[in-house]
Design a protein around this motif. Structure first.
Motif, PDB file in Angstrom:
ATOM      1  N   ALA A   8       0.894  -1.194   0.121  1.00 43.86           N
ATOM      2  CA  ALA A   8      -0.029   0.098  -0.099  1.00 43.86           C
ATOM      3  C   ALA A   8       0.671   1.224  -0.042  1.00 43.86           C
ATOM      4  CB  ALA A   8      -0.927   0.003   1.310  1.00 43.86           C
ATOM      5  N   PRO A   9       0.401   2.479  -0.541  1.00 48.37           N
ATOM      6  CA  PRO A   9       1.078   3.649  -0.556  1.00 48.37           C
ATOM      7  C   PRO A   9       1.250   3.950   1.123  1.00 48.37           C
ATOM      8  CG  PRO A   9      -0.620   3.536  -2.216  1.00 48.37           C
ATOM      9  CD  PRO A   9      -0.815   2.404  -1.270  1.00 48.37           C
ATOM     10  N   LYS A  10       2.485   4.946   1.409  1.00 53.05           N
ATOM     11  CA  LYS A  10       2.535   5.250   2.689  1.00 53.05           C
ATOM     12  C   LYS A  10       1.590   6.180   3.043  1.00 53.05           C
ATOM     13  CE  LYS A  10       5.913   8.961   1.415  1.00 53.05           C
ATOM     14  NZ  LYS A  10       7.006   9.492   1.473  1.00 53.05           N
ATOM     15  N   GLU A  11       0.922   6.824   2.051  1.00 50.69           N
ATOM     16  CA  GLU A  11      -0.138   7.834   2.443  1.00 50.69           C
ATOM     17  C   GLU A  11      -1.281   7.206   3.300  1.00 50.69           C
ATOM     18  OE1 GLU A  11       2.062   9.490  -1.153  1.00 50.69           O
ATOM     19  OE2 GLU A  11       0.920   7.561  -0.353  1.00 50.69           O
ATOM     20  N   VAL A  12      -1.659   5.898   3.148  1.00 49.69           N
ATOM     21  CA  VAL A  12      -2.939   5.419   3.592  1.00 49.69           C
ATOM     22  C   VAL A  12      -2.638   5.187   5.200  1.00 49.69           C
ATOM     23  CG1 VAL A  12      -3.269   4.113   1.478  1.00 49.69           C
ATOM     24  CG2 VAL A  12      -2.233   2.938   3.349  1.00 49.69           C
ATOM     25  N   ASN A  13      -1.582   5.055   5.588  1.00 49.58           N
ATOM     26  CA  ASN A  13      -1.360   5.023   7.257  1.00 49.58           C
ATOM     27  C   ASN A  13      -1.254   6.534   7.493  1.00 49.58           C
ATOM     28  OD1 ASN A  13      -1.412   2.342   6.631  1.00 49.58           O
ATOM     29  ND2 ASN A  13       0.933   2.162   6.697  1.00 49.58           N
ATOM     30  N   ASN A  14      -2.494   7.167   7.545  1.00 49.09           N
ATOM     31  CA  ASN A  14      -2.060   8.747   8.119  1.00 49.09           C
ATOM     32  C   ASN A  14      -2.854   8.965   9.143  1.00 49.09           C
ATOM     33  OD1 ASN A  14      -5.040   9.448   7.215  1.00 49.09           O
ATOM     34  ND2 ASN A  14      -4.273   8.590   5.368  1.00 49.09           N
ATOM     35  N   TRP A  15      -2.676  10.357   9.506  1.00 47.47           N
ATOM     36  CA  TRP A  15      -3.346  10.962  10.707  1.00 47.47           C
ATOM     37  C   TRP A  15      -4.924  10.804  10.655  1.00 47.47           C
ATOM     38  CZ3 TRP A  15      -6.486  15.017  10.708  1.00 47.47           C
ATOM     39  CH2 TRP A  15      -6.394  15.940   9.802  1.00 47.47           C
ATOM     40  N   LYS A  16      -5.192  10.814   9.548  1.00 45.18           N
ATOM     41  CA  LYS A  16      -6.930  11.170   9.407  1.00 45.18           C
ATOM     42  C   LYS A  16      -7.495   9.699  10.039  1.00 45.18           C
ATOM     43  CE  LYS A  16      -6.758  14.026   5.566  1.00 45.18           C
ATOM     44  NZ  LYS A  16      -7.042  14.445   4.192  1.00 45.18           N
ATOM     45  N   VAL A  17      -6.818   8.498   9.609  1.00 44.92           N
ATOM     46  CA  VAL A  17      -7.521   7.288   9.975  1.00 44.92           C
ATOM     47  C   VAL A  17      -7.470   7.093  11.444  1.00 44.92           C
ATOM     48  CG1 VAL A  17      -5.588   5.804   9.279  1.00 44.92           C
ATOM     49  CG2 VAL A  17      -7.661   4.972   9.169  1.00 44.92           C
ATOM     50  N   TYR A  18      -6.239   7.534  11.816  1.00 51.35           N
ATOM     51  CA  TYR A  18      -5.858   7.400  13.474  1.00 51.35           C
ATOM     52  C   TYR A  18      -6.853   8.146  14.214  1.00 51.35           C
ATOM     53  CZ  TYR A  18      -1.582   4.512  13.114  1.00 51.35           C
ATOM     54  OH  TYR A  18      -0.638   3.438  13.099  1.00 51.35           O
TER      55      TYR A  18
END
Length: 538
Positions: A8-18
């Motif tokens: 997966a692109p690194k962008e998907v593990n972002n602050w928004k989902v957290y």
């Protein structure tokens, strides 16, 4: 087991989902506090005097106060499915928070004049809200999570539970030391329930609805928009389009089997032997979790410590608070370092082995030393060793059985029936907790040290259960769970086989995409060259 990685692109593990997961997990803070504070609240002298719990029936009335909440949780968990189906995950959580607030207010205004009737009603109502939240929160977090960090985000649910529990375990220690005797003492601890539930209600306004739920309602435009926001990617990004295609394909397959409508998923669940087997595995995990003795400790911690030799209200409340802190730290370690690195099965094995040894020691100590016959304001060396093994049990329990059943139950079912199955999974937890809460006082009266031996033996049995039936799910995409639970795969081998197939498929897809990009690049270069040659010719 190594840490799970994907392409997966690194962008998907972002602050928004957290952030979204943390807002939803405010429900867990609400649940954790409510599960923890009641045991120490009903042990306060001011509460006992207010409601007449100093009589010979005090154990019976205390069990009623605790178990009424569990009964409300059971029915709330079953109600979570229609709430989630019709209202969605977001507004279902909002309703749960508001109903919880009503129940909390009823408890605060109850008194000697009103009797325990309003208290029972308030406990049942907040239990209903907790049951709905315990259903919808894990579903929501699982549905918005990228596969590689799904365990970590689901761990936020457990972390929130433990934050609430720490406050719940410590609040009455502080109240007993600083607030003068009177009904203000116990009312403060009951009123604090309104803080996490109020924050959850406000937070629900900021939540983005689950893209999977939106897709299940054929609201694909908003589903793509929300998924793009959650993943931090453009709506046309290949990864996002592939994930959305997986969601839609999975829903189409499920609908072809179950049909559309409210009752379709329920019928599909009960008509499918495969799904019922999965449901049985998840339910039995909660049976094993309660078999560790955790809810006996949560709801009757002063009784537990008294059996070891701890005397005095403040001392009992203090040792209970230490228990809460260790549980919290164990949950944080599990969340940050263990859940996605070592997986579900390994942690359950370790938790059962270490927990059983600790419980056997406690039972043996009480049987030999009989501390209840020699009360003292100071623990003996043997009592100190018993406290050590009790806290050691907590160290083994917290990063294993504490949160894993919730993670597992939320991730092993297809999207189309997940809300329905989560209702039964969550309800099973509250049913087992109800049985423990209702009969723990009687168990200690009749069995004494045998209670510890009983829970230790159940933990030994859980080792065999996990090995034979529980399949590792860490890192497995939700859309591949049917493959993971294929009867042709052994539970202890399934994870490695499925992840090998998944990684191979991703590599093939990436190679195909790279080939297409290269072809387009070559075509563009040829076109530019042709234009250049044409200009030179002219």
């Amino acid at each position: 087991m190594k840490a799970v990685h994907d392409n997966a692109p690194k962008e998907v593990n972002n602050w928004k989902v957290y952030s979204l997961a943390m807002i939803a997990c405010m429900a867990a803070v609400m649940i954790g506090y409510d599960s923890a504070f009641i045991g120490t609240s009903i042990s306060l002298k001011s509460f006992k005097d207010e409601f007449g719990l100093n009589t010979s029936t005090s154990a019976f009335l205390s069990a009623n106060i605790v178990s009424t909440y569990q009964a409300g949780c059971f029915f709330g968990a079953l109600s979570g499915y229609p709430m989630g189906y019709f209202l969605g995950r977001r507004w279902g959580l909002f309703v749960a928070a508001m109903v919880f607030n009503v129940g909390a207010v009823l408890q605060v205004v109850s008194s000697e004049k009103t009797g325990l009737g309003i208290m029972y009603a308030g406990r049942a109502i907040v239990g209903w809200g907790v049951g709905v939240a315990s259903n919808l929160t894990p579903v929501y977090v699982a549905e918005i999570s990228p596969p590689a960090i799904r365990g970590r985000l689901m761990g936020l649910y457990e972390a929130g539970w433990q934050v609430g529990a720490v406050v719940g375990f410590w609040i009455n220690y502080g109240i007993n030391r600083t607030i003068p005797y009177g009904n203000t003492q116990w009312r403060i601890s009951f009123a604090v329930q309104l803080i996490p539930s109020g924050l959850l209600g406000i937070g629900c306004i900021l939540l983005l609805e689950s893209p999977r739920w939106l897709a299940s309602k054929d609201r694909n435009g908003l589903a793509i928009k929300n998924l793009a926001t959650i993943r931090g990617l453009d709506a046309e990004h290949p990864y996002l389009l592939a994930e959305m295609a997986d969601i839609q394909n999975s829903l189409e397959r499920d609908r072809a089997v179950t049909g559309a409508g409210f009752t379709g998923p329920i019928k599909a669940l009960f008509q499918s032997k495969a799904y019922m087997r999965r449901l049985g595995i998840a339910v039995m995990l909660f049976a094993c979790q309660n078999g560790t003795g955790i809810n006996a400790i949560n709801y009757y911690s002063p009784t537990i410590f008294k059996s070891i030799g701890v005397t005095g209200t403040n001392t009992s409340l203090f040792t209970t608070g230490i228990f809460g802190i260790i549980k919290f730290l164990g949950a944080i370690v599990w969340l940050l370092f263990l859940v996605d690195r070592f997986g579900r099965r390994a942690m359950l094995f370790v938790g059962s082995i270490g927990g059983a040894i600790s419980m056997y020691y406690l039972g043996a100590y009480i049987a030999i030393a009989k501390p209840q016959l020699h009360p003292s304001t100071k623990l003996s060396p043997g009592g100190i060793s018993a406290m050590f093994f009790f806290y050691l049990w907590t160290v083994f329990y917290s990063p294993s059985w504490n949160g894993t059943p919730w993670v597992y139950g939320a991730e092993i079912f297809p999207t189309y029936i997940r809300a329905a199955t989560q209702s039964f999974v969550a309800a099973s937890n509250w049913l087992f907790a109800f049985l423990i809460a209702r009969f723990t006082p009687q168990m200690f009266q009749k069995m004494g040290y045998g209670v510890y031996l009983f829970f230790a033996s159940l933990m030994i049995l859980s080792i065999a259960y996990v090995y034979l039936f529980v399949r590792e799910t860490a890192g497995v995409p939700l859309e591949r769970m049917n493959e993971l639970f294929s009867p042709e795969l052994k539970p202890w081998q399934a994870h490695g086989i499925v992840m090998s197939r998944h990684n191979a498929a991703q590599e093939a897809s990436n190679s195909e995409n790279a080939s297409v990009v290269q072809q387009e690049k070559t075509a563009d270069e040829d076109d530019i060259k042709q234009r250049s040659d044409h200009v030179e010719y002219v």
